[in-house]
Design a protein around this motif. Structure first.
Motif, mmCIF file in Angstrom:
data_model
loop_
_atom_site.group_PDB
_atom_site.id
_atom_site.type_symbol
_atom_site.label_atom_id
_atom_site.label_comp_id
_atom_site.label_asym_id
_atom_site.label_seq_id
_atom_site.Cartn_x
_atom_site.Cartn_y
_atom_site.Cartn_z
ATOM 1 N N UNK A 73 0.785 -1.122 0.042
ATOM 2 C CA UNK A 73 -0.115 -0.005 0.060
ATOM 3 C C UNK A 73 0.830 1.273 -0.201
ATOM 4 N N UNK A 74 2.016 1.071 0.363
ATOM 5 C CA UNK A 74 3.008 2.313 0.789
ATOM 6 C C UNK A 74 3.317 2.982 -0.710
ATOM 7 N N UNK A 75 3.220 2.192 -1.612
ATOM 8 C CA UNK A 75 3.701 2.232 -2.967
ATOM 9 C C UNK A 75 2.697 3.135 -3.923
ATOM 10 N N UNK A 76 1.385 3.327 -3.057
ATOM 11 C CA UNK A 76 0.308 4.049 -3.929
ATOM 12 C C UNK A 76 0.413 5.314 -4.590
ATOM 13 N N UNK A 77 1.376 6.225 -3.871
ATOM 14 C CA UNK A 77 1.380 7.384 -4.837
ATOM 15 C C UNK A 77 2.239 7.315 -6.006
ATOM 16 N N UNK A 78 2.816 5.989 -6.204
ATOM 17 C CA UNK A 78 3.563 5.968 -7.439
ATOM 18 C C UNK A 78 2.505 5.389 -8.404
ATOM 19 N N UNK A 79 1.481 4.682 -8.107
ATOM 20 C CA UNK A 79 0.452 4.381 -8.977
ATOM 21 C C UNK A 79 -0.255 5.356 -9.501
ATOM 22 N N UNK A 80 -0.407 6.330 -8.373
ATOM 23 C CA UNK A 80 -1.357 7.600 -8.713
ATOM 24 C C UNK A 80 -0.768 8.408 -9.724
ATOM 25 N N UNK A 81 0.747 8.475 -9.704
ATOM 26 C CA UNK A 81 1.401 9.254 -10.481
ATOM 27 C C UNK A 81 1.255 8.730 -11.898
ATOM 28 N N UNK A 82 1.334 7.491 -12.062
ATOM 29 C CA UNK A 82 1.347 6.912 -13.366
ATOM 30 C C UNK A 82 -0.225 6.973 -13.884
ATOM 31 N N UNK A 83 -1.207 6.702 -13.044
ATOM 32 C CA UNK A 83 -2.576 6.820 -13.511
ATOM 33 C C UNK A 83 -2.802 8.335 -13.880
ATOM 34 N N UNK A 84 -2.360 9.122 -13.142
ATOM 35 C CA UNK A 84 -2.929 10.542 -13.709
ATOM 36 C C UNK A 84 -2.123 10.909 -15.050
ATOM 37 N N UNK A 85 -1.385 10.067 -15.602
ATOM 38 C CA UNK A 85 -0.424 10.457 -16.759
ATOM 39 C C UNK A 85 -1.166 9.557 -17.709
ATOM 40 N N UNK A 86 -2.330 8.851 -17.652
ATOM 41 C CA UNK A 86 -2.995 7.613 -18.317
ATOM 42 C C UNK A 86 -2.121 6.426 -18.503
ATOM 43 N N UNK A 87 -1.187 6.111 -17.658
ATOM 44 C CA UNK A 87 -0.832 4.848 -17.471
ATOM 45 C C UNK A 87 -1.455 4.104 -16.570
ATOM 46 N N UNK A 88 -2.596 3.303 -16.916
ATOM 47 C CA UNK A 88 -3.400 2.461 -15.548
ATOM 48 C C UNK A 88 -2.495 1.394 -15.112
ATOM 49 N N UNK A 89 -2.795 1.261 -13.758
ATOM 50 C CA UNK A 89 -2.015 0.344 -12.999
ATOM 51 C C UNK A 89 -2.938 -0.804 -12.384
ATOM 52 N N UNK A 90 -2.902 -2.106 -12.934
ATOM 53 C CA UNK A 90 -3.916 -3.031 -12.646
ATOM 54 C C UNK A 90 -3.447 -3.882 -11.509
ATOM 55 N N UNK A 91 -4.079 -4.105 -10.483
ATOM 56 C CA UNK A 91 -3.760 -4.734 -9.280
ATOM 57 C C UNK A 91 -3.597 -6.258 -9.639
ATOM 58 N N UNK A 92 -2.341 -6.968 -9.899
ATOM 59 C CA UNK A 92 -1.750 -8.271 -9.766
ATOM 60 C C UNK A 92 -2.264 -8.679 -11.299
ATOM 61 N N UNK A 93 -1.504 -9.739 -11.839
ATOM 62 C CA UNK A 93 -1.716 -10.311 -12.949
ATOM 63 C C UNK A 93 -3.227 -10.621 -13.405
ATOM 64 N N UNK A 94 -4.125 -10.964 -12.714
ATOM 65 C CA UNK A 94 -5.421 -11.517 -13.178
ATOM 66 C C UNK A 94 -6.192 -10.111 -13.586
ATOM 67 N N UNK A 95 -6.194 -9.238 -12.911
ATOM 68 C CA UNK A 95 -6.750 -8.070 -13.270
ATOM 69 C C UNK A 95 -6.186 -7.489 -14.755
#
Ligand code: ADP
Ligand code: MG
Length: 704
Positions: free
Chosen positions: A437-459
């Motif tokens: 969870x501590x890494x969430x700000x980095x996922x947000x940074x990517x998502x805001x730039x239009x690079x979606x981050x999907x949790x785990x391989x299945x999603x």
């Protein structure tokens, strides 16, 4: 005199200001009926949410002289000047009166938030009818009732229960029937830094149907990716037709709940039995290029994948990882989605190996091994190099644990993707996110730039699978073929099952070949008919109560002479007293079923499958809505699991697929052109290299 009805100069006078859904989403002046400044009241929440609207918001309420210091009007009729949109939050019993005022005032549209209508029972349904009648008297279009409202995030206009000023600038438009779940999906979207264009809560859908919403959004440039969260789809056919025109230009993603209960119906035919459980609806979605998500979560994932980046142009995926296990799990799941993780060319592997650590793999998945000090350098380099290689159609960096926590990795991947987009490289990059969870700000940074981050391989795999299917569908979906007319001179058919003679004649009118057949009353007559047809022949018991003839020993094949036929025919007459005997030329070929039904939601549909008498056991069938184009009929046949049986598997002769596709199209045409035909089965059609012929057919005409 010729007049051009489309020309604004000569058509009806053009109404000033927006109408229909444009009045809902692009109003110039809004009235809030039930406005309040008392905290805790719905009218206060909406007053606050509407405060960011750049146009004027007029408070309407009989319970206060002012709202938030602004003079309030007791009713809509008291307001000076035009109102495009009324947002209504008063209790249900008062709503019909409000809409009568709105109609008298010339208000264009109303969003009715209030509950207490059809969702509560017959009394509420009556109130809902009264409200809609009042609205329609003055041409007021109604969203809801019993809904959480609407947003146009770019204006911004927040006429919804979701608090705060919408962010705007995104391309995803969410239309949802369920209020609470819709809000949850919307809130999750915001949490994951998803930007919306518009939000539309349909509630009870008392006036505006889903197809009309889709038509409006198709023409709305701000809505680039359309999501529909549906509980029911009563206007399935209209929705399908709108979707077909939309998906070549923008993705339409549907999550439909209640799939399991759908379509339980009495089976009058093989086709009817197999059409249960929502098969026709699913087929309609696929045919229209709609992406069908299984859940609300999956719908948002694929929307995020498609909104900011081009869809994959093909099935080849590059996986970049620092963990062998995660990369392999992802590759397995991608394969289940029909995607490939191809080994990279020798030249590219050589080039990558030159930059990678000693024990890394450059084959694909590209595994850099846990060299965490080099993550920030290697991830962006590999993303860019692979996307530009021409060897793959999508790139998935797996950001796992340490590589996800490192902000420099996220920044590097973000910038690499920005360079790819700037150069018009048509290869999307989706992050597979396996991180604390501590890494969430980095996922947000990517998502805001239009690079979606999907949790785990299945999603990740699911979203990518949908995106790739859409990448193909948008080129395959073509305008529909116009429906053919009813054959000239065909009288209205009487209800019931047509006898084989009348059925065969009807099929013949659509160029559907049926095997030469003679209906006989006696065994001697049957033997004489067989001589005329030429041996071998088939004899069948013909009786209205005998539906599946062979189940009861009512079909005799391989009759080679006069005596054979005579003996078989008299046994068949004994089997079904009062019946007759059908004598047919004996044909050969692979047994295919072609059928048609009229679905209550989606209208005329065809089915094709393998199996003859075993069709229901095998269940290898595919559906499509009619009328079909020839290319759609071909693809329908190709979708069968046993398709290889038709193309010459195990030394068999390949069948004439065009002839089979013509029969499929013709069955669809028949259903469209002769509306009293409810269902029909051709089972089997015998298919060979020389063409197709139906040897058993059953046409059901509905009562009027
Ligand atoms: P039902 O479906 O009512 O049991 P059919 O008329 O379909 O009866 O016949 C059953 C099977 O007999 C077919 O699936 C097919 O294998 C075979 N058959 C029927 N008619 C013919 C024919 N004219 N030529 C060759 N085979 C036939
Ligand atoms: Mg049959």
């Amino acid at each position: 005199m010729l007049t051009d009805l489309d020309s604004p100069e000569q058509g009806e006078p053009v109404a000033a200001g927006p109408v229909g859904l444009a009045a809902v989403f692009e109003p110039r002046r809004v009235a809030l009926v039930g406005a309040s400044d008392q905290p805790g009241k719905m009218g206060e929440l909406f007053w606050r949410n509407l405060s960011s609207f750049p146009g004027e918001v007029i408070p309407v309420t009989a319970s206060a002289a002012t709202v938030d210091g602004r003079p309030a009007y007791p009713t809509l009729s008291d307001v000076d000047g035009e109102i495009d949109l009324a947002v209504v939050v008063v209790p249900a019993p008062a709503v019909p009166g409000v809409l009568r005022d709105a109609a008298a005032k010339g208000v264009r549209a109303a969003v009715v938030i209030s509950g207490g209508f059809a969702e509560t029972g017959p009394e509420g349904a009556r109130l809902q009818d009264e409200m809609i009648a009042a609205a329609h008297d003055g041409g007021v279009r109604v969203v809801g009732p019993n809904c959480f409202g609407i947003q146009n995030c770019d204006l911004p206009l927040n006429a919804s229960m979701a608090a705060g000023e919408p962010l705007g600038g995104g391309g995803i438009t969410l239309a949802t029937q369920s209020g609470a779940y819709g809000m949850a999906i919307y809130a999750l979207g915001l949490d994951e830094r998803t930007r919306f264009a518009k939000v539309y809560a349909a509630g009870n859908k008392a006036d505006i149907a889903d197809a009309e919403v889709l038509r409006y959004l198709r023409a709305d440039p701000a809505s680039r990716t359309l999501c529909f969260f549906l509980e029911s789809l009563p206007d399935g056919r209209a929705f399908y037709e709108e979707a077909r025109l939309t998906t070549p230009h923008k993705p339409v993603i549907v999550a439909k709940t209640g799939r399991s209960a759908a379509g339980a119906r009495a089976a009058l035919s093989h086709t009817g039995a197999l059409a249960g459980r929502g098969a026709v609806g699913r087929a309609a979605f696929a045919q229209a290029g709609i992406i069908e998500a299984r859940t609300g979560l999956e719908m948002m994932d694929v929307a995020r994948a498609l909104d900011a980046q081009p869809p994959p142009a093909g099935p080849r995926v590059a996986v970049i990882t620092n963990s062998g296990g995660t990369g392999v799990e992802l590759a397995d799941l991608l394969a289940e989605e029909g995607l490939e993780v191809p080994e990279l060319s020798a030249a590219l592997q050589r080039e990558l190996r030159a930059c990678l650590p000693a024990f890394a793999s450059a084959r694909n998945p590209v595994d850099m091994t846990p060299v965490w000090t080099r993550f920030a350098e290697l991830y962006p380099m590999l993303v860019e190099r692979l996307a530009r290689s021409g060897e793959v159609d999508a790139v998935v960096p797996v950001l796992l644990q340490r590589s996800a926590v490192d902000e420099q990795v996220a920044i590097g991947v973000r910038d690499a993707v920005a360079r790819l987009r700037a150069d018009g490289v048509p290869v999307p990059v989706y992050v597979c996110w396996v991180a604390p969870r501590a890494a969430r700000p980095n996922a947000d940074l990517l998502a805001e730039a239009g690079v979606p981050c999907f949790d785990w391989p299945e999603r990740s795999a699911r979203a990518l699978g949908h995106a790739a299917r859409y990448g193909r569908a948008r080129f395959e979906v073509r305008p529909p073929r116009p429906a053919p007319p009813r054959p000239a001179g065909l009288p209205l058919l009487a209800p019931g099952v047509l006898d084989p003679g009348a059925g065969g004649a009807l099929l013949g009118a659509f160029d559907i070949p049926t095997v030469e057949s003679v209906i006989c009353e006696t065994a001697d007559g049957a033997a004489a008919a067989a001589v005329g047809l030429g041996f071998p022949v088939v004899a069948k018991a013909l009786h209205p109560e005998l539906v599946h003839k062979s189940d009861r020993g009512g079909v005799r094949v391989g009759l080679v002479d006069h005596g054979d036929v005579q003996a078989a025919a008299s046994e068949l007459l004994d089997l079904a007293p009062g019946g007759r005997v059908l004598v047919q030329r004996q044909a050969s070929g692979i047994e295919v079923v072609v059928g048609g039904i009229r679905d209550p939601q989606f209208g005329p549909a065809v089915m094709v499958g393998l199996g003859g008498v075993l069709v229901e056991v095998l269940g290898d069938v595919a559906f499509a809505l009619a009328p079909l184009r020839a290319d759609e009929a071909r693809r329908l046949v190709e979708r069968l699991q046993g398709f290889a049986a038709l193309t010459g598997a195990r030394g068999r002769e390949a069948v004439d697929l065009d002839a089979l596709a013509r029969v499929v199209c013709a069955v669809g045409d028949l259903l469209v052109a002769v509306p009293e035909v409810a269902e029909l089965d051709l089972n089997p059609v015998l298919a060979t290299a020389a063409g197709c012929v139906a040897v058993d057919w059953r046409v059901m005409v509905s009562g009027t």
